[in-house]
Design a protein around this motif. Sequence first.
Motif, short mmCIF file in Angstrom:
data_model
loop_
_atom_site.label_atom_id
_atom_site.label_comp_id
_atom_site.label_asym_id
_atom_site.label_seq_id
_atom_site.Cartn_x
_atom_site.Cartn_y
_atom_site.Cartn_z
N PRO A 1 -1.15 -4.84 -4.77
CA PRO A 1 -0.76 -3.53 -4.26
C PRO A 1 -1.62 -2.40 -4.81
O PRO A 1 -2.03 -2.46 -5.97
CB PRO A 1 0.69 -3.39 -4.73
N ALA A 2 -1.86 -1.41 -3.97
CA ALA A 2 -2.71 -0.29 -4.36
C ALA A 2 -2.14 1.01 -3.80
O ALA A 2 -1.30 0.99 -2.91
CB ALA A 2 -4.13 -0.51 -3.83
N ALA A 3 -2.64 2.13 -4.37
CA ALA A 3 -2.25 3.44 -3.85
C ALA A 3 -3.52 4.20 -3.47
O ALA A 3 -4.57 4.01 -4.08
CB ALA A 3 -1.47 4.22 -4.90
N ILE A 4 -3.41 5.03 -2.44
CA ILE A 4 -4.56 5.85 -2.03
C ILE A 4 -4.08 7.27 -1.71
O ILE A 4 -2.90 7.50 -1.48
CB ILE A 4 -5.28 5.28 -0.77
N SER A 5 -5.03 8.22 -1.73
CA SER A 5 -4.70 9.54 -1.16
C SER A 5 -5.73 9.82 -0.08
O SER A 5 -6.88 9.40 -0.18
CB SER A 5 -4.71 10.63 -2.23
N VAL A 6 -5.30 10.51 0.97
CA VAL A 6 -6.18 10.66 2.14
C VAL A 6 -6.56 12.12 2.38
O VAL A 6 -5.79 13.03 2.10
CB VAL A 6 -5.52 10.09 3.42
N LEU B 1 0.86 -1.19 0.00
CA LEU B 1 0.00 0.00 0.00
C LEU B 1 0.89 1.23 0.00
O LEU B 1 1.84 1.33 0.77
CB LEU B 1 -0.89 0.00 1.25
N VAL B 2 0.57 2.18 -0.90
CA VAL B 2 1.31 3.44 -0.94
C VAL B 2 0.32 4.57 -0.65
O VAL B 2 -0.72 4.68 -1.30
CB VAL B 2 1.99 3.66 -2.31
N ILE B 3 0.65 5.36 0.37
CA ILE B 3 -0.30 6.40 0.81
C ILE B 3 0.21 7.79 0.44
O ILE B 3 1.37 8.12 0.70
CB ILE B 3 -0.53 6.33 2.34
N PHE B 4 -0.67 8.60 -0.14
CA PHE B 4 -0.37 9.98 -0.51
C PHE B 4 -1.29 10.92 0.25
O PHE B 4 -2.38 10.54 0.67
CB PHE B 4 -0.59 10.20 -2.01
N GLY B 5 -0.86 12.18 0.37
CA GLY B 5 -1.77 13.22 0.84
C GLY B 5 -2.67 13.62 -0.31
O GLY B 5 -2.38 13.33 -1.47
N LYS B 6 -3.78 14.28 -0.01
CA LYS B 6 -4.72 14.68 -1.06
C LYS B 6 -4.07 15.63 -2.06
O LYS B 6 -4.24 15.52 -3.25
CB LYS B 6 -5.94 15.34 -0.42
N GLN B 7 -3.36 16.61 -1.56
CA GLN B 7 -2.63 17.54 -2.43
C GLN B 7 -1.64 18.33 -1.59
O GLN B 7 -1.64 18.21 -0.38
CB GLN B 7 -3.58 18.49 -3.16
N THR B 8 -0.80 19.15 -2.25
CA THR B 8 0.20 19.90 -1.50
C THR B 8 -0.19 21.36 -1.37
O THR B 8 -1.09 21.84 -2.06
CB THR B 8 1.58 19.82 -2.19
N LEU B 9 0.52 22.07 -0.51
CA LEU B 9 0.28 23.50 -0.34
C LEU B 9 0.83 24.32 -1.49
O LEU B 9 0.29 25.35 -1.83
CB LEU B 9 0.98 24.02 0.93
N ASP B 10 1.96 23.90 -2.05
CA ASP B 10 2.59 24.74 -3.07
C ASP B 10 2.17 24.38 -4.50
O ASP B 10 1.51 25.15 -5.16
CB ASP B 10 4.12 24.78 -2.90
N ASP C 1 0.06 21.97 -5.32
CA ASP C 1 -1.39 21.93 -5.14
C ASP C 1 -2.13 21.26 -6.29
O ASP C 1 -3.23 21.65 -6.64
CB ASP C 1 -1.88 23.38 -4.97
N THR C 2 -1.50 20.26 -6.92
CA THR C 2 -2.16 19.65 -8.07
C THR C 2 -2.96 18.40 -7.70
O THR C 2 -3.94 18.08 -8.36
CB THR C 2 -1.14 19.20 -9.13
N GLY C 3 -2.51 17.66 -6.69
CA GLY C 3 -3.16 16.38 -6.38
C GLY C 3 -2.98 15.35 -7.48
O GLY C 3 -3.74 14.39 -7.57
N GLN C 4 -1.99 15.54 -8.35
CA GLN C 4 -1.83 14.64 -9.49
C GLN C 4 -0.78 13.55 -9.26
O GLN C 4 -0.76 12.55 -9.98
CB GLN C 4 -1.42 15.45 -10.73
N VAL C 5 0.08 13.76 -8.28
CA VAL C 5 1.18 12.82 -8.11
C VAL C 5 0.68 11.41 -7.77
O VAL C 5 1.13 10.43 -8.34
CB VAL C 5 2.18 13.32 -7.03
#
Lengths: 269, 398
Positions: free
Chosen positions: A178-183, A118-127, A129-133
């Motif tokens: 395996p899966a990836a998610i954003s939280v 499992l690979v966990i990402f944040g929803k998006q970044t402050l700078d 700010d794309t949420g595309q990664v």
Amino acid sequence: MVKIKVVVCIKQVPGTTDIHIDPQTNTLVREGVENIINPFDNYALEEGVRLKEKSEEISQTVALTMGPPQAEQILKDALSVGMDEAVLLSDREFAGADTWATAVTLAAAVKKIGDAGLVIFGKQTLDGDTGQVGPEFAQRMHMPFIGYVSKICKLDRKSIQAERLMEHGYEIIEAQLPAAISVVKDINEPRVPSLRGKMKAKKMEIPVWDRHHIGLDAEQVGLSGSFTQVVKVFTPQSKHEVMMLEGSTAEQVEKLFGKLKQLNVVQGA
Amino acid sequence: MDIKVFKDKCTGCKLCQKVCFYDAVDIKDKMAYINENCILCGACIEVCKFDAIEIKEQAPDMDFTDHRGIMVYLETHDGRVLDSGFELLSEANKLKKDLDTPLYALVVGNICQDEAKKAFRYGADWVYAAMHAVFENHFDDIYSKVLVKTIKKVKPDIFLGAATPFGRTLIPKVAAILKTGLTADCTGLAIDSQSKLLKQTRPTFGGNVLATIVCKKTRPQMATVRPHVMEKIEIDAPKQGQFKEIKIQPGHYGTQYKMTGTDKKQEESINLSDYEVIVAGGRGLGEGKNFSMLKELSEVLGAGLGASRAAVDSGWISYPHQVGQTGKTVNPKIYIACGISGAIQHLAGMQTSDIIVAINKDAAAPIFKVANYGIVGDVFEVVPKLIERIKSGKPLIE
Ligand SMILES: Cc1cc2nc3c(=O)[nH]c(=O)nc-3n(C[C@H](O)[C@@H](O)[C@@H](O)COP(=O)(O)OP(=O)(O)OC[C@H]3O[C@@H](n4cnc5c(N)ncnc54)[C@H](O)[C@@H]3O)c2cc1C
Ligand SMILES: Nc1ncnc2c1ncn2[C@@H]1O[C@H](COP(=O)(O)O)[C@@H](O)[C@H]1O
């Protein structure tokens, strides 16, 4: 089947709260702005640590970031809240990466780490700010991706069931690992590091990997590996003056009603 | 790294150091040096008065003449095309005049033909429609298949989709499959008169900074666009364009996902981007039960109900209502902030609203800096009076 690793991807960003516009030059002043861990990534880390605490199926948690050498600091923070390991991806050639080049670089590192379930990402970044990664990483790895996760309902060695927050409400979705998610922020309440955690983090060595360690070509990373390019960064023109509606409460409300009527939001005399 | 400071031009004025978000400029002996923190964002180049800094671009001379036209992806929900798609078509209809190319709409969903054909009313020359029950669930793998297939066949120069939660999951996947660039959550689009490239402008750093982004090396140039920023314009006498149904063989559309539950019946007013008016409350409401007052205001106005982080963290209202950096970004015609101080993280989620009304008892609250209309007053007096005024339809003062 072997136990799985959980990898959490985090990014160092300039904290925005103190950025202000210099009225003389109409430019942004960032003096005194501290570099912080991207706020959403704290939720990603917390979720990783909690999963490991709850589940026997997880062998290890790893925090991963791509950034300049000073990004080591957020990895220390990650270790101090309970991540087992950390890896810093740092190389002059990584500079100028857009989301695609970032996803390619992270993917190569996750492959090297191995056994990531499992690979966990944040929803998006402050700078950026794309949420595309997150989604681009998942495609690069041919993993399913569940975005905007507000709750992990179930996780075993084979699959994940998670609740995601979409525009029209919540959905519960299941995917194979395996899966990836954003939280999103709703998923948990991040802990503050304990003194013991901080001591442990201080002593730990964090490996630094460059492009060669993860086996990528120069054309795949940084500006060369990017498809998009920032050509201009500027501050928006400050748009308007505020009109204060003065008087007694009744007068204020009457004036506001008048404005709302002009805007066709309300009817009446 | 590809960034250079020209010794003969740099005066060591430090302006670049001041604007750098990343601590990437050192000044030594009246000269700027770029260090390893640099991410090549270009903020220093913008501010330099002496043209002393340059990012070297390898401008590959690529031939993209086989790519023509603008394609707009229209998202659907419960059998209907979302407005955000029509807004984008209207915008693309303006852009295409600078390019003199066709405008394609791509509608995907469990919908009927008549619904898909609505795209003609907003300027589409061609409508490609994938209409099938396999699209009932919003699964990115199923949707990406039909998007990729259509893009490869039609070869548009530009591809646009709305930056909804699903759009921001699906379209990055499509861009990654096609190996092309994607600009996120744009609020402005224009065609560069010389290069004919799509200039994509978007807010970053919580809306404090705008960045313009281009995609030179690959096609199509892809962007997601923030809903409700562009205006939906229905054409008076639309010409009938070409309608192409994309045949779906369900066997080819397997998925990695399983939907095990939905909770779509949610509290009302939760899908904030559906509303032209949003009423939002913050810490100034004092306690959770006072949200019922705001709920009443939202009902008489037919508005959505939003909240600041402070209100959500106190447990007064659920997270889907949160507006701001860690919540939703909204763009209504009118945003009415009640007892919200206007911390920069909140402003990040709502400052692009057309009209902002602020009601706050503290005249120094930062919310008034972004508001169009401000009332310094107690929400517990102002809001009930406003509800009364709207309900009765009668002036409060003679
Ligand atoms: C002003 C500006 C505008 C930009 N606009 C675009 C654009 O429109 N399109 C584009 O392709 N690129 C764009 N970029 C480049 C992009 O932001 C990159 O910096 C990229 O490296 C990270 O993307 P992000 O910050 O948007 O991450 P997001 O996709 O918002 O981040 C989501 C999550 O991915 C993970 N993550 C992100 N970066 C890293 C990292 N370096 N290491 C580990 N984990 C990470 C974290 O979990 C994070 O929470 C822009 C950059 C700037 C400065
Ligand atoms: N009764 C009230 N009426 C109007 N504004 C209030 C009231 N009580 C507190 N506030 C304001 O509410 C704001 C707190 O908002 P926030 O921290 O953004 O949720 C502060 O700016 C206060 O000035």
